[in-house]
Design a protein around this motif. Structure first.
Motif, PDB file in Angstrom:
ATOM      1  N   GLY A  78      82.209 -33.285 -46.272  1.00 23.08           N
ATOM      2  CA  GLY A  78      81.166 -32.512 -46.951  1.00 23.08           C
ATOM      3  C   GLY A  78      80.368 -33.372 -47.918  1.00 23.08           C
ATOM      4  O   GLY A  78      79.140 -33.284 -47.984  1.00 23.08           O
ATOM      5  N   TRP A  80      79.994 -36.620 -47.790  1.00 22.68           N
ATOM      6  CA  TRP A  80      79.180 -37.572 -47.002  1.00 22.68           C
ATOM      7  C   TRP A  80      77.960 -36.861 -46.401  1.00 22.68           C
ATOM      8  O   TRP A  80      76.867 -37.435 -46.345  1.00 22.68           O
ATOM      9  CB  TRP A  80      80.038 -38.203 -45.903  1.00 22.68           C
ATOM     10  N   GLY A  81      78.139 -35.635 -45.998  1.00 17.78           N
ATOM     11  CA  GLY A  81      77.010 -34.846 -45.485  1.00 17.78           C
ATOM     12  C   GLY A  81      75.959 -34.633 -46.566  1.00 17.78           C
ATOM     13  O   GLY A  81      74.750 -34.698 -46.304  1.00 17.78           O
ATOM     14  N   ALA A  82      76.424 -34.415 -47.814  1.00 16.19           N
ATOM     15  CA  ALA A  82      75.484 -34.253 -48.938  1.00 16.19           C
ATOM     16  C   ALA A  82      74.708 -35.543 -49.159  1.00 16.19           C
ATOM     17  O   ALA A  82      73.502 -35.511 -49.429  1.00 16.19           O
ATOM     18  CB  ALA A  82      76.254 -33.861 -50.203  1.00 16.19           C
ATOM     19  N   PHE A  83      75.399 -36.681 -49.045  1.00 11.38           N
ATOM     20  CA  PHE A  83      74.720 -37.967 -49.198  1.00 11.38           C
ATOM     21  C   PHE A  83      73.705 -38.177 -48.071  1.00 11.38           C
ATOM     22  O   PHE A  83      72.590 -38.661 -48.312  1.00 11.38           O
ATOM     23  CB  PHE A  83      75.744 -39.111 -49.207  1.00 11.38           C
ATOM     24  N   THR A  84      74.082 -37.791 -46.868  1.00  9.75           N
ATOM     25  CA  THR A  84      73.167 -37.920 -45.717  1.00  9.75           C
ATOM     26  C   THR A  84      71.888 -37.140 -45.981  1.00  9.75           C
ATOM     27  O   THR A  84      70.785 -37.652 -45.800  1.00  9.75           O
ATOM     28  CB  THR A  84      73.855 -37.400 -44.435  1.00  9.75           C
ATOM     29  N   LYS A  85      72.033 -35.909 -46.445  1.00  8.18           N
ATOM     30  CA  LYS A  85      70.850 -35.080 -46.713  1.00  8.18           C
ATOM     31  C   LYS A  85      70.042 -35.659 -47.876  1.00  8.18           C
ATOM     32  O   LYS A  85      68.815 -35.640 -47.842  1.00  8.18           O
ATOM     33  CB  LYS A  85      71.270 -33.646 -47.018  1.00  8.18           C
ATOM     34  N   PHE A  87      69.781 -38.749 -48.713  1.00  9.35           N
ATOM     35  CA  PHE A  87      69.075 -39.960 -48.304  1.00  9.35           C
ATOM     36  C   PHE A  87      67.950 -39.670 -47.323  1.00  9.35           C
ATOM     37  O   PHE A  87      66.948 -40.383 -47.286  1.00  9.35           O
ATOM     38  CB  PHE A  87      70.064 -40.958 -47.698  1.00  9.35           C
ATOM     39  N   LEU A  88      68.102 -38.649 -46.522  1.00 12.71           N
ATOM     40  CA  LEU A  88      67.073 -38.359 -45.520  1.00 12.71           C
ATOM     41  C   LEU A  88      65.873 -37.618 -46.118  1.00 12.71           C
ATOM     42  O   LEU A  88      64.852 -37.485 -45.461  1.00 12.71           O
ATOM     43  CB  LEU A  88      67.663 -37.566 -44.351  1.00 12.71           C
ATOM     44  N   ASN A  89      66.037 -37.126 -47.330  1.00 11.81           N
ATOM     45  CA  ASN A  89      64.887 -36.537 -48.030  1.00 11.81           C
ATOM     46  C   ASN A  89      64.163 -37.650 -48.776  1.00 11.81           C
ATOM     47  O   ASN A  89      64.788 -38.375 -49.553  1.00 11.81           O
ATOM     48  CB  ASN A  89      65.351 -35.494 -49.054  1.00 11.81           C
ATOM     49  N   GLN A 103      64.560 -32.869 -45.340  1.00 10.37           N
ATOM     50  CA  GLN A 103      65.675 -32.597 -44.433  1.00 10.37           C
ATOM     51  C   GLN A 103      66.417 -31.395 -45.012  1.00 10.37           C
ATOM     52  O   GLN A 103      67.280 -31.521 -45.866  1.00 10.37           O
ATOM     53  CB  GLN A 103      66.594 -33.812 -44.361  1.00 10.37           C
ATOM     54  N   GLY A 105      68.316 -29.272 -43.511  1.00 14.03           N
ATOM     55  CA  GLY A 105      69.641 -29.141 -42.907  1.00 14.03           C
ATOM     56  C   GLY A 105      69.614 -29.983 -41.662  1.00 14.03           C
ATOM     57  O   GLY A 105      68.562 -30.507 -41.305  1.00 14.03           O
ATOM     58  N   PHE A 106      70.743 -30.117 -40.995  1.00 19.79           N
ATOM     59  CA  PHE A 106      70.711 -30.867 -39.743  1.00 19.79           C
ATOM     60  C   PHE A 106      69.878 -30.066 -38.738  1.00 19.79           C
ATOM     61  O   PHE A 106      70.006 -28.860 -38.631  1.00 19.79           O
ATOM     62  CB  PHE A 106      72.121 -31.089 -39.218  1.00 19.79           C
ATOM     63  N   PHE A 107      69.013 -30.762 -38.038  1.00 17.97           N
ATOM     64  CA  PHE A 107      68.091 -30.170 -37.063  1.00 17.97           C
ATOM     65  C   PHE A 107      67.064 -29.247 -37.723  1.00 17.97           C
ATOM     66  O   PHE A 107      66.520 -28.369 -37.076  1.00 17.97           O
ATOM     67  CB  PHE A 107      68.848 -29.411 -35.956  1.00 17.97           C
ATOM     68  N   ARG A 109      63.925 -30.106 -40.130  1.00 26.44           N
ATOM     69  CA  ARG A 109      63.252 -31.218 -40.788  1.00 26.44           C
ATOM     70  C   ARG A 109      61.756 -30.980 -40.833  1.00 26.44           C
ATOM     71  O   ARG A 109      61.173 -30.511 -39.863  1.00 26.44           O
ATOM     72  CB  ARG A 109      63.557 -32.473 -39.968  1.00 26.44           C
TER      73      ARG A 109
ATOM     74  N   TYR B  43      80.611 -32.792 -36.630  1.00 27.49           N
ATOM     75  CA  TYR B  43      79.789 -32.984 -37.838  1.00 27.49           C
ATOM     76  C   TYR B  43      79.400 -34.450 -37.983  1.00 27.49           C
ATOM     77  O   TYR B  43      78.245 -34.784 -38.276  1.00 27.49           O
ATOM     78  CB  TYR B  43      80.576 -32.510 -39.063  1.00 27.49           C
ATOM     79  N   TRP B  51      71.212 -40.220 -39.020  1.00 25.89           N
ATOM     80  CA  TRP B  51      71.103 -41.516 -39.702  1.00 25.89           C
ATOM     81  C   TRP B  51      70.363 -42.519 -38.830  1.00 25.89           C
ATOM     82  O   TRP B  51      69.529 -43.272 -39.304  1.00 25.89           O
ATOM     83  CB  TRP B  51      72.485 -42.075 -40.022  1.00 25.89           C
TER      84      TRP B  51
END
Lengths: 178, 86
Positions: A78, A80-85, A87-89, A103, A105-107, A109, B43, B51
């Motif tokens: 969870g 790491w998912g927060a970090f992914t979001k 960074f993608l913003n 971003q 959420g996933f998918f 954007r 996930y 990424w």
């Protein structure tokens, strides 16, 4: 895959994300979840009627190791998912436009652009003691038609970014009088 | 409301009786673990896809993915020590 194609002569001036402190705030729930299995038995010992429950948190037991491993794996994933979001913003200032990449959420954007030639107003807003001390704030960029408005929230040093945007806004050409 | 003191929680002794014939408690734990791993794998794959897909994140992508996999495998290995698998 590129997020957007740069026009001939266009270059990226600056790319920025929300302040890292705001990201740490998002990590807090996951940190609490991760600490919980270790904190709960210690807290239970403090409450005499609940001392008996503390015995369940014995991580030398195989089943409890499975539970702890799975719990920590979910907490870490969870975070790491927060970090992914996080960074993608991003907001990207090029020499011709402002691009905002959301971003949600996933998918899910959104990538939108605002030409600097259409920008009419750039407003910064820093609210609160902590944000003032750390230089965290918002920028609102409005287009001439006021139909498009970009707001960058929680960015570091918003004044610098505003000055940078203003610097790249092309000056209007004076009408020629013949 | 009862003024009886709280009693320490104990799982019902006959809980295992609800398990289908031939299914042990250990097997149930393993299956629960597999479900967690399946969720983690899906996930992780979706996040890695994002990424790698978006160019503005590429310079952090590989360190981030490597760190995630490293920590995840350490936690998975720890969890598996509680089963008969390791």
């Amino acid at each position: 895959m590129k997020e957007f194609e740069l026009e001939p002569g266009e270059h990226v001036v600056r790319q920025l994300r929300r302040h890292w402190l705001l990201f740490l705030g998002e990590l807090l729930p996951y940190a609490i979840l991760a600490i919980l299995p270790f904190a709960v038995p210690k807290l239970l010992v403090l409450a005499p009627p609940l001392v008996g429950y503390a015995g369940f948190f014995n991580y030398s037991e195989p089943v409890m190791r499975v539970a702890l491993g799975a719990w920590l794996l979910m907490s870490w994933t969870g975070a790491w998912g927060a970090f992914t979001k996080y960074f993608l913003n991003a907001w990207i200032l090029t020499s011709q436009r402002v691009v905002t990449i959301k971003q949600r959420g996933f998918f899910r954007r959104e990538v939108s652009s605002l030409l600097l030639a259409r920008v009419q107003d750039v407003t910064t807003n820093v609210t609160g003691v902590l944000f003032s001390l750390l230089g965290i704030g918002n920028i609102k960029v409005q287009s001439a038609g006021a139909d498009v408005e970009f707001t960058m929230r929680g960015i570091p040093r918003p004044e610098q970014m505003r000055d940078l945007i203003m610097k790249y806004i092309p000056e209007e050409e004076e009408p020629k009088n013949n | 409301m009862s003024d009886q003191p709280l009693q320490p929680f104990a799982p019902p002794a006959d809980l295992l009786a609800y398990l289908p014939d031939g299914v042990s408690a250990g097997a149930m734990v393993e299956w629960a673990l597999y479900i967690v791993f399946a969720f983690w794998a899906i996930y992780t794959l979706v996040a890695i896809y994002h990424w790698l897909k978006y160019s503005h994140a590429s310079w952090v992508a590989f360190p981030s993915i490597a760190l995630h996999l490293l920590i995840s495998f350490a936690l998975v290995t720890y969890a598996l020590t509680g089963t008969r698998i390791i």
